[in-house]
Scaffold this motif. Structure first.
Motif, short mmCIF file in Angstrom:
data_model
loop_
_atom_site.label_atom_id
_atom_site.label_comp_id
_atom_site.label_asym_id
_atom_site.label_seq_id
_atom_site.Cartn_x
_atom_site.Cartn_y
_atom_site.Cartn_z
N LEU A 105 7.47 -8.85 -4.03
CA LEU A 105 7.19 -9.21 -5.43
C LEU A 105 5.73 -9.60 -5.60
O LEU A 105 5.13 -9.30 -6.65
CB LEU A 105 8.12 -10.33 -5.88
N ALA A 106 5.14 -10.24 -4.61
CA ALA A 106 3.71 -10.59 -4.69
C ALA A 106 2.85 -9.33 -4.71
O ALA A 106 1.88 -9.24 -5.47
CB ALA A 106 3.34 -11.49 -3.51
N ARG A 107 3.21 -8.35 -3.89
CA ARG A 107 2.48 -7.09 -3.91
C ARG A 107 2.60 -6.41 -5.27
O ARG A 107 1.65 -5.83 -5.78
CB ARG A 107 3.02 -6.15 -2.82
N ARG A 117 1.50 0.54 -2.22
CA ARG A 117 1.75 1.51 -1.14
C ARG A 117 2.11 2.85 -1.75
O ARG A 117 3.04 3.54 -1.32
CB ARG A 117 2.86 1.05 -0.20
N GLY A 118 1.40 3.23 -2.76
CA GLY A 118 1.63 4.48 -3.47
C GLY A 118 1.63 4.20 -4.96
O GLY A 118 0.86 3.39 -5.46
N ALA A 159 -8.28 -0.05 -10.96
CA ALA A 159 -6.94 0.54 -11.04
C ALA A 159 -6.52 1.24 -9.74
O ALA A 159 -5.37 1.10 -9.32
CB ALA A 159 -6.84 1.49 -12.23
N PRO A 160 -7.39 2.00 -9.07
CA PRO A 160 -6.96 2.63 -7.81
C PRO A 160 -6.60 1.62 -6.72
O PRO A 160 -5.85 1.94 -5.81
CB PRO A 160 -8.17 3.47 -7.38
N LEU A 161 -7.12 0.40 -6.82
CA LEU A 161 -6.75 -0.62 -5.83
C LEU A 161 -5.28 -0.98 -5.93
O LEU A 161 -4.67 -1.44 -4.97
CB LEU A 161 -7.62 -1.86 -6.00
N ALA A 162 -4.69 -0.77 -7.12
CA ALA A 162 -3.27 -1.03 -7.29
C ALA A 162 -2.43 -0.10 -6.41
O ALA A 162 -1.35 -0.48 -5.96
CB ALA A 162 -2.88 -0.86 -8.75
#
Length: 141
Positions: free
Chosen positions: A52-54, A88-89, A80-83
């Motif tokens: 949930l933290a991720r 993990r995708g 945004a790409p860091l999300a």
């Protein structure tokens, strides 16, 4: 590259008789049956709070990068790409990982004769001690 697909005849079927010997025109090599490899992709985290933290970090990065465009300019979209790293995708991968994290240890996959099923996992012993091979077993007299 030539791919050779072999078809296995039914067990009770007999091979047809040929009148002339088969002469290969090209050298043959033994082939393995063409079975698709099933990837074991795992998006689960070590625990539900960690997962949930991720998700909070990932969704925060997406929402923050879009919301801050009027204030700080289009450079904020670079967050945004860091999300994708946090998820993990994509967000769908994160949702699949959430389902995997929640069901970890509760479901058991069993495959027999090429058919796989999901069943409930066996609960742990109530005493907290697992039987070992060295420990004597007690039988009712």
């Amino acid at each position: 590259m030539n791919t050779l697909y072999s078809v296995k005849p039914a067990q009770d079927a007999k091979a047809p008789a040929t009148t002339r010997p088969a002469t290969p025109t090209t050298p043959t090599t033994p082939t393995t049956p063409a079975t698709p490899a099933t990837p074991a992709t795992n998006f689960a985290s070590a625990s539900v709070p960690r997962h949930l933290a991720r998700g909070a970090v990932g969704f925060g990065l997406i929402i923050g990068s879009i919301a801050l465009v009027p204030v700080a300019g289009p450079a904020t979209l670079l967050a945004a790409p860091l999300a994708l790293i946090a998820f993990r995708g994509c967000p769908t991968c994160w949702m699949v990982g959430l389902a995997q994290t929640i069901s970890r240890g509760r479901l058991e996959r069993q495959c027999e004769d090429g058919v796989c099923t999901l069943t409930k996992a066996h609960p742990a012993p109530a005493t907290g001690e697992e039987p070992t091979a060295d420990a004597p077993t007690r039988t009712a007299a």
